[in-house]
Design a protein around this motif. Structure first.
Motif, PDB file in Angstrom:
ATOM      1  N   PHE A 140       5.301  -4.830  -6.591  1.00  0.00           N
ATOM      2  CA  PHE A 140       6.182  -4.840  -7.753  1.00  0.00           C
ATOM      3  C   PHE A 140       7.487  -5.528  -7.396  1.00  0.00           C
ATOM      4  O   PHE A 140       8.042  -5.317  -6.312  1.00  0.00           O
ATOM      5  CB  PHE A 140       6.510  -3.404  -8.209  1.00  0.00           C
ATOM      6  N   ILE A 141       7.956  -6.389  -8.300  1.00  0.00           N
ATOM      7  CA  ILE A 141       9.344  -6.839  -8.246  1.00  0.00           C
ATOM      8  C   ILE A 141      10.139  -5.857  -9.092  1.00  0.00           C
ATOM      9  O   ILE A 141       9.976  -5.789 -10.310  1.00  0.00           O
ATOM     10  CB  ILE A 141       9.496  -8.276  -8.788  1.00  0.00           C
ATOM     11  N   PHE A 142      10.990  -5.082  -8.454  1.00  0.00           N
ATOM     12  CA  PHE A 142      11.762  -4.078  -9.176  1.00  0.00           C
ATOM     13  C   PHE A 142      12.891  -4.738  -9.978  1.00  0.00           C
ATOM     14  O   PHE A 142      13.098  -4.436 -11.137  1.00  0.00           O
ATOM     15  CB  PHE A 142      12.349  -3.062  -8.193  1.00  0.00           C
ATOM     16  N   GLY A 143      13.644  -5.595  -9.334  1.00  0.00           N
ATOM     17  CA  GLY A 143      14.767  -6.236 -10.003  1.00  0.00           C
ATOM     18  C   GLY A 143      15.299  -7.368  -9.167  1.00  0.00           C
ATOM     19  O   GLY A 143      14.785  -7.690  -8.086  1.00  0.00           O
ATOM     20  N   GLU A 144      16.358  -8.010  -9.648  1.00  0.00           N
ATOM     21  CA  GLU A 144      16.949  -9.122  -8.917  1.00  0.00           C
ATOM     22  C   GLU A 144      18.438  -9.218  -9.217  1.00  0.00           C
ATOM     23  O   GLU A 144      18.910  -8.806 -10.292  1.00  0.00           O
ATOM     24  CB  GLU A 144      16.247 -10.432  -9.285  1.00  0.00           C
ATOM     25  N   LEU A 145      19.172  -9.718  -8.237  1.00  0.00           N
ATOM     26  CA  LEU A 145      20.579 -10.065  -8.386  1.00  0.00           C
ATOM     27  C   LEU A 145      20.650 -11.580  -8.491  1.00  0.00           C
ATOM     28  O   LEU A 145      20.032 -12.282  -7.682  1.00  0.00           O
ATOM     29  CB  LEU A 145      21.381  -9.565  -7.182  1.00  0.00           C
ATOM     30  N   ALA A 166       0.396 -10.597  -0.871  1.00  0.00           N
ATOM     31  CA  ALA A 166      -0.064 -11.983  -0.833  1.00  0.00           C
ATOM     32  C   ALA A 166       0.247 -12.704  -2.134  1.00  0.00           C
ATOM     33  O   ALA A 166       0.782 -13.820  -2.139  1.00  0.00           O
ATOM     34  CB  ALA A 166      -1.566 -12.024  -0.547  1.00  0.00           C
ATOM     35  N   GLY A 167      -0.066 -12.069  -3.261  1.00  0.00           N
ATOM     36  CA  GLY A 167       0.197 -12.698  -4.541  1.00  0.00           C
ATOM     37  C   GLY A 167       1.675 -12.871  -4.811  1.00  0.00           C
ATOM     38  O   GLY A 167       2.115 -13.916  -5.304  1.00  0.00           O
ATOM     39  N   LEU A 168       2.453 -11.860  -4.487  1.00  0.00           N
ATOM     40  CA  LEU A 168       3.891 -11.937  -4.706  1.00  0.00           C
ATOM     41  C   LEU A 168       4.514 -13.031  -3.852  1.00  0.00           C
ATOM     42  O   LEU A 168       5.298 -13.858  -4.336  1.00  0.00           O
ATOM     43  CB  LEU A 168       4.517 -10.572  -4.392  1.00  0.00           C
ATOM     44  N   ALA A 169       4.154 -13.037  -2.560  1.00  0.00           N
ATOM     45  CA  ALA A 169       4.765 -14.006  -1.641  1.00  0.00           C
ATOM     46  C   ALA A 169       4.407 -15.430  -2.017  1.00  0.00           C
ATOM     47  O   ALA A 169       5.242 -16.345  -1.930  1.00  0.00           O
ATOM     48  CB  ALA A 169       4.319 -13.707  -0.211  1.00  0.00           C
ATOM     49  N   THR A 170       3.186 -15.664  -2.450  1.00  0.00           N
ATOM     50  CA  THR A 170       2.757 -17.016  -2.791  1.00  0.00           C
ATOM     51  C   THR A 170       3.552 -17.572  -3.966  1.00  0.00           C
ATOM     52  O   THR A 170       3.847 -18.765  -4.017  1.00  0.00           O
ATOM     53  CB  THR A 170       1.257 -17.016  -3.124  1.00  0.00           C
ATOM     54  N   ASP A 171       3.907 -16.719  -4.906  1.00  0.00           N
ATOM     55  CA  ASP A 171       4.690 -17.167  -6.054  1.00  0.00           C
ATOM     56  C   ASP A 171       6.038 -17.751  -5.631  1.00  0.00           C
ATOM     57  O   ASP A 171       6.632 -18.534  -6.364  1.00  0.00           O
ATOM     58  CB  ASP A 171       4.925 -16.001  -7.009  1.00  0.00           C
ATOM     59  N   PHE A 172       6.513 -17.357  -4.466  1.00  0.00           N
ATOM     60  CA  PHE A 172       7.821 -17.822  -4.002  1.00  0.00           C
ATOM     61  C   PHE A 172       7.702 -18.810  -2.840  1.00  0.00           C
ATOM     62  O   PHE A 172       8.626 -18.985  -2.062  1.00  0.00           O
ATOM     63  CB  PHE A 172       8.686 -16.624  -3.600  1.00  0.00           C
ATOM     64  N   GLY A 173       6.541 -19.460  -2.708  1.00  0.00           N
ATOM     65  CA  GLY A 173       6.384 -20.507  -1.713  1.00  0.00           C
ATOM     66  C   GLY A 173       6.086 -20.017  -0.321  1.00  0.00           C
ATOM     67  O   GLY A 173       6.366 -20.710   0.661  1.00  0.00           O
ATOM     68  N   ILE A 174       5.484 -18.845  -0.189  1.00  0.00           N
ATOM     69  CA  ILE A 174       5.190 -18.268   1.120  1.00  0.00           C
ATOM     70  C   ILE A 174       3.684 -18.136   1.268  1.00  0.00           C
ATOM     71  O   ILE A 174       3.013 -17.585   0.384  1.00  0.00           O
ATOM     72  CB  ILE A 174       5.836 -16.877   1.284  1.00  0.00           C
TER      73      ILE A 174
END
Length: 685
Positions: A140-145, A166-174
């Motif tokens: 989960f992405i809880f929030g962001e600044l 894996a899915g989360l990291a890939t979305d950000f180029g990892i």
């Protein structure tokens, strides 16, 4: 806040240059955990390099902008905190994404009260966001600044992924580098796996597409996040990071110096020769000498070992920066100046963070009047915090000292407490498991640890069950204790402090977090819970607690029966579904080959208990554990029983030492040898 909403941090606080972000959750069963991660992303929604991804193996930024502060137990769950110095965030970073992920098949729907909170450096909460719709998501992405002109804003995201880290990291180029899962592989196979491991950004990207989407897709308006215009440039080279896998080992920081667990053989001729120590203690004669020396030793090591100093002060809202420490500083206070035991100052970007330190050793209690004076001095001088340090362990809803805060003052001072047991725990975690920057720092921490453990230092942690302990214990033995005796609540509070200290010691030895398990809903009144526990103590004569070591599913139950004078430690082991009962029993006995012979083993059947016996008797006849009458085997209960000792004293040599030893013996002798009861796949021959 509601999902998708945003707010300016500068509108909420005059001091929003540094914030503490907290992720929290709870579980009625006490199981379930998650790992936090932070990503610094640019205008294209991608990390710039490997240094922009912070997780358990990369917990801090070199520039001090991000620091993972670790988990702390709460009344009904746990909280993971992150320190963010917004003034130190590089110019190229547009967003700071705060996320969490689970492993081993767990889902966020198994956890309750998922919440993200942002507080200022003093600990004052600014904004919060709760996730109510978690289900099968494993990340989960809880929030962001995020930046908006010259200010920083917070957005409640609540974006879930079914494809985990894996899915989360890939979305950000990892890209994710998969770890070998076979823990029984030979050394040659492990090396071959490392040599042939490849990055698979395409496969992981497809897995991410099967999830709930890309969190960075919102762009343009304030509600949607910063926008990128025109054709995006070529994405940066993917960054390989380790994937989470079942059965992870201890979390260690890369390229750090740790000391060996086994010391080198001594060159002394006999036991009467004592090794020279950097911080000698045999000459200490009075409590005042112990307090002065302990304060000076601790503060000097904090200033010289940045990792250690930062570890202790980050939880109190201190920024990452240059630290200096002082002792016996004279500060004006009316007609008579006051001398706090110590002062900690941290400089960051031309700003100073200051905390006054009041120290007690040898079980001496903190004095409310003295702490109140330091709070008043700190408020007048614009200091940020007062830190009390003693043998006692802090509890939620039970302040160490009662102080009054003048609400008319604009400047707020935070009051924090630190126990000597926690200081020793953090030092041991760094030098034995996580590592520090160089060998000299590791040696300094080792000397500090030797000092804290010396019988003359007075820094042994919680060692007094309080004035109510002896009369309550005697009243239970004589059956004269009234059901509503208020002294029973004091004993329950002391018991909770003891269990938290046991967790600190056990976690320091294992290199894993050990936490008490509270089977209550978040938000429940801790005082009401302790009052109920006191009623159970008066009725049953037992003190009970549960604790869990990170990375394991086993919950260790601890029961101190004051009527029989026995301490029982036990753990329940479930039987695998569909297995043959006799095969399961034999495998259990094999797993317990190194366990103590006096271990009690009991079969658990649906609706009750089955046969039982000591391990010594069951080893030659494991079939004696099989349930009678064809009842289904649900699992086993493993228990060790230990006497509390003959002394009634409040010191560690009595009851406290007995409980600590009982948990340590049970974990080392039983829990550490337990493995899965599932039969291995395939047949021999």
């Amino acid at each position: 806040m509601s999902k998708g909403a945003n707010v300016s941090l500068t509108e909420l606080s005059e001091d929003a240059g540094a914030v503490v972000v907290s992720l929290s959750w709870s579980s009625v069963s006490g199981a379930g955990d998650a790992d936090v991660s932070v990503l610094l992303v640019d205008a294209n929604g991608k990390v710039r390099s490997e240094n922009d991804f912070y997780f358990y193996n990369n917990p801090a930024a070199a520039d001090g902008s991000v620091q993972l502060l670790g988990k702390t137990p709460t009344d009904s769950g746990e909280e993971d905190r992150i320190g963010v110095d917004l003034t130190a965030v590089p110019e190229g970073v547009e967003r700071i994404v705060v996320a969490a992920s689970q492993y081993g098949g767990a889902r966020f729907g198994d956890l309750d009260d998922l919440r993200m909170t942002v507080a200022d450096r003093s600990g004052e909460p600014l904004v919060g966001f709760s996730i109510h719709d978690a289900g099968v998501e494993t990340a989960f992405i809880f929030g962001e600044l995020y930046r908006r002109g010259e200010e920083w804003k917070f957005r409640a995201v609540g974006q879930g992924y079914e494809t985990g880290l894996a899915g989360l990291a890939t979305d950000f180029g990892i890209a994710v580098l998969e770890d070998a899962e076979d823990t029984e592989a030979t050394e040659e196979t492990a090396e071959a796996d490392k040599a042939t491991a490849v990055e698979e950004p395409g496969a992981v990207g497809q897995a991410a597409a099967a999830g709930t989407g890309q969190a960075g897709a919102e762009a343009g308006s304030d509600a949607g996040g910063p926008a990128g215009s025109g054709a995006p440039p070529a994405p940066p080279e993917p960054v390989a990071v380790p994937a989470q896998a079942r059965g992870r080992g201890p979390r260690t920081t890369k390229k750090k110096v740790t000391l060996p667990k086994v010391a080198r053989a001594s060159l002394a001729e006999n036991d009467s020769w004592h090794q020279a120590r950097l911080f000698p203690v045999p000459t200490l004669k009075s409590d005042k000498e112990r307090e002065v020396r302990a304060t000076s030793v601790l503060l000097s090591v904090m200033a010289q070992v940045p990792e250690f100093g930062r570890r202790l002060t980050a939880a109190f809202g201190a920024p990452a920066g240059r630290m200096q420490t002082f002792t016996e500083v004279s500060l004006p206070h009316g007609e008579t100046p006051r001398r706090p035991d110590g002062v900690i100052r941290v400089e960051r970007a031309g700003k100073l963070w200051t905390a006054l330190v009041e120290t007690k050793t040898n079980g001496n209690p903190l004095k409310a009047e003295q702490v109140q004076q330091y709070m008043d001095i700190a408020a007048r001088r614009g200091y940020e915090a007062v830190i009390t340090l003693s043998n006692d362990v802090a509890l939620e809803g039970a302040p160490m000292v009662d102080v009054k805060v003048d609400g008319r003052r604009k400047h707020k001072v935070s009051l924090w407490h630190l126990s000597w047991a926690e200081v020793a725990h953090q030092a041991q975690m760094l030098i034995r498991h996580e590592g520090v920057g160089n060998a000299a720092h590791a040696w300094l921490l080792q000397e500090l640890l030797e000092y804290l453990r010396h019988e003359q230092s007075g820094c042994h942690g919680f060692q007094n069950m309080g004035a109510a302990w002896v009369p309550v214990r005697k009243g239970i033995e004589d059956e004269t204790l009234a059901f509503d005796d208020p002294r029973a609540v004091e004993v329950v509070e002391s018991w909770e402090r003891l269990i938290r200290q046991v967790c600190l010691r056990l976690g320091g030895e294992l290199g894993q977090r050990a936490l008490p398990v509270q089977r209550v809903r978040r938000g429940s009144d801790p005082r009401a819970r302790r009052t109920a526990a006191a009623g159970n103590l008066c009725r049953d004569g037992r003190l009970t607690a549960e604790l869990r070591v990170d990375g394991t599913s086993s919950v260790i139950a601890v029961t101190a029966d004051l009527r029989t004078g026995k301490v029982r430690t036990c753990v329940d082991v479930p039987a695998p579904a569909g297995s043959y009962p006799l095969t399961t029993v034999k495998r259990l006995v094999r797993l317990l080959a190194e366990a103590p012979a006096d271990l009690h083993v009991e079969s658990l059947v649906e609706g009750g208990n089955g046969p039982r016996g000591t391990l010594e008797r069951l080893r030659p006849e494991p079939g004696d554990l099989l349930p009678r009458g064809g009842a289904a085997l649900a699992g086993f209960r493993l228990s060790l029983i230990k006497g509390m000792g003959n002394t009634r004293g409040n010191t560690e040599s009595g009851f406290i030492r007995s409980v600590d030893d009982a948990v340590d013996r049970f974990h080392q002798g039983v829990v550490a040898h337990l493995g899965p009861l599932e039969a291995r796949a395939g047949r021999r021959g």
